[in-house]
Design an enzyme around this catalytic site. Structure first.
Site, PDB file in Angstrom:
ATOM      1  N   ASP A 154       0.837  -1.207   0.000  1.00 36.37           N
ATOM      2  CA  ASP A 154       0.000   0.000   0.000  1.00 36.37           C
ATOM      3  C   ASP A 154       0.872   1.258   0.000  1.00 36.37           C
ATOM      4  O   ASP A 154       1.615   1.492   0.952  1.00 36.37           O
ATOM      5  CB  ASP A 154      -0.886  -0.060   1.254  1.00 36.37           C
ATOM      6  CG  ASP A 154      -1.824   1.118   1.382  1.00 36.37           C
ATOM      7  OD1 ASP A 154      -1.746   2.050   0.566  1.00 36.37           O
ATOM      8  OD2 ASP A 154      -2.632   1.106   2.321  1.00 36.37           O
ATOM      9  N   ASP A 224     -10.504   4.083  -1.191  1.00 37.29           N
ATOM     10  CA  ASP A 224     -11.034   3.093  -0.243  1.00 37.29           C
ATOM     11  C   ASP A 224     -12.554   2.979  -0.295  1.00 37.29           C
ATOM     12  O   ASP A 224     -13.270   3.986  -0.361  1.00 37.29           O
ATOM     13  CB  ASP A 224     -10.642   3.471   1.192  1.00 37.29           C
ATOM     14  CG  ASP A 224      -9.180   3.187   1.460  1.00 37.29           C
ATOM     15  OD1 ASP A 224      -8.409   3.011   0.488  1.00 37.29           O
ATOM     16  OD2 ASP A 224      -8.804   3.146   2.638  1.00 37.29           O
TER      17      ASP A 224
END
Ligand code: GLA
Length: 401
Positions: A154, A224
């Protein structure tokens, strides 16, 4: 003379076959030939994770039938990290994860795979725990020694640098991002352990264009997801047009499932399961598997819908057309059939009529409803379906004789 020539030719052919075979043996086995399926705690537990929760989840994955339905990867998200020792080796927070190797072994003993999380930045998202920047080879070796089978990488801690560069010089920013992800991929390969590589940088820099070059088996295409219809549908429906970038070994990833987390209605969770499957997206559950109600179970374990996602042809489906708030999507499947989904993004139930031609059929088709688990019979030219608010009708269609 003729005989020795024949023997020589035979010998040459055998040597050539051996050479081809040897180079095939030398290639690493292809990974993620189908979209990865599994579980990740982030959507439900955030950073509140520990060894006990992960083991209990693995047990629930087996007991609920999820493992046998294809959910194999149990993936830790951020929050497992403890720090680095004097030699720079990353270690897990000993209070919550006393023995990562034993945890990996536990997963494997259950027929599951073990996934982990890190960042190409100096830290992970919360800014305090270490990322892998400058320690890529070392961390890859550590992960491999723990039996890791999957890495979610990430950008988080490296995002600010990327954005600064992007504002000044997009080409340099691209080179930076590509460099970060390629570096870890090489490090993973060097370990000799097959590790699925999940690129997570929210779709920046049109990641789908270069992620396979950086070794990505899947890459996040969106920011997200959250447990509400607006967020889920935004992530899901904006995949339209990305199908050509996906295929066996490399998949678009509109983020994890929210099914069972309580923020959406059953019809909305059916929409997520259907849309993700039509898109051949990774199916990474994000709920508490230890406490699932029947409805959640029925959605996550709908094997007919999972079969669409996991179809060996590996084609991502795409939008065929929209009509007001209604959307028609289609995914071609290996046996020549097609998965067809009609989504209603509107505020009330609606009827939708479509012709079989527009989903690729000429003549009669045999139709099955994948949520009702019912054969609807043979139909000849078109169909009208009634779609609930924020819901979906998902069909599989075969050419009929
Ligand atoms: C980012 C990712 C999420 C999750 C969190 C953890 O926001 O996109 O999926 O991994 O970081 O901090």
């Amino acid at each position: 003379m003729a005989k020795s020539l024949r023997i020589w030719r035979l010998f040459r052919r055998a040597a050539a076959i051996l050479l081809v075979q040897a180079s095939a043996w030398a290639q690493p086995a292809p990974l993620a030939l189908r979209p990865p399926m599994g579980w990740n705690p982030w959507n439900h537990f955030r950073h509140a994770v520990n060894d006990k929760l992960i083991r209990e989840t693995a047990d629930a994955m087996v007991a609920s039938g999820m493992r046998d339905a294809g959910y194999r990867y149990v993936i830790l998200d951020g929050g497992w990290e403890g720090g680095r020792d004097a030699e720079g080796n990353i270690f897990a927070d000993p209070a919550r994860f006393p023995d990562m190797k034993a945890l990996g072994e536990y997963m494997h003993s259950k027929g599951l795979k073990f996934g982990i999380y890190s960042s190409p930045g100096r830290t992970i998202c919360d800014g305090s725990e270490p990322g892998s920047f400058g320690h890529e080879e070392q961390d890859a070796r550590t992960f491999a020694s723990w039996g890791v089978d999957y890495l979610k990488y990430d950008v988080c801690g490296g995002e600010a640098t990327y954005l600064k560069l992007e504002a000044k010089n997009p080409q340099l920013a691209h080179a930076y991002m590509l460099g970060l992800y390629t570096k870890m991929h090489r490090a993973l390969e060097e370990t000799g352990r097959p590790i699925v590589y999940s690129i997570c940088q929210y779709g920046l820099d049109a990641v789908w264009r270069w992620a396979p070059e950086a070794g990505g088996n899947l890459w996040r295409t969106t920011s997200d997801i959250h447990d509400n219809y607006t967020s889920m549908s935004l992530n899901g429906f904006t995949q339209a047009g990305l199908a050509r970038f996906a295929g066996p070994g490399h998949w678009n990833d509109p983020d994890m499932l929210e099914i069972g987390n309580g923020g959406m209605k059953p019809a909305e969770y059916e929409t997520q399961m259907s849309l993700w499957s039509i898109e051949a997206a990774p199916l990474i559950a994000g709920n508490d598997l230890r406490h699932m109600d029947e409805q959640t179970r029925a959605i996550l374990l709908n094997r007919e819908v999972i079969a669409v996602d996991q179809d060996p042809l590996g084609r991502e489906g795409d939008r065929v057309r929209t009509e007001g708030p209604l959307e028609l999507w289609m995914k071609p499947l290996q046996d020549g059939s097609r998965a067809v989904a009609i989504f209603n993004r509107g505020r009330s139930a609606m009827d939708f009529r479509f012709s079989f031609r527009e989903v690729g059929f000429h003549g009669k088709v045999r139709v099955r409803d994948l949520w009702l688990h019912q054969d609807l019979g043979i139909m000849s030219s078109d169909d009208t379906v009634h779609v609930a608010k924020h819901g979906v009708v998902m069909l599989r269609m075969w050419r009929a004789r």
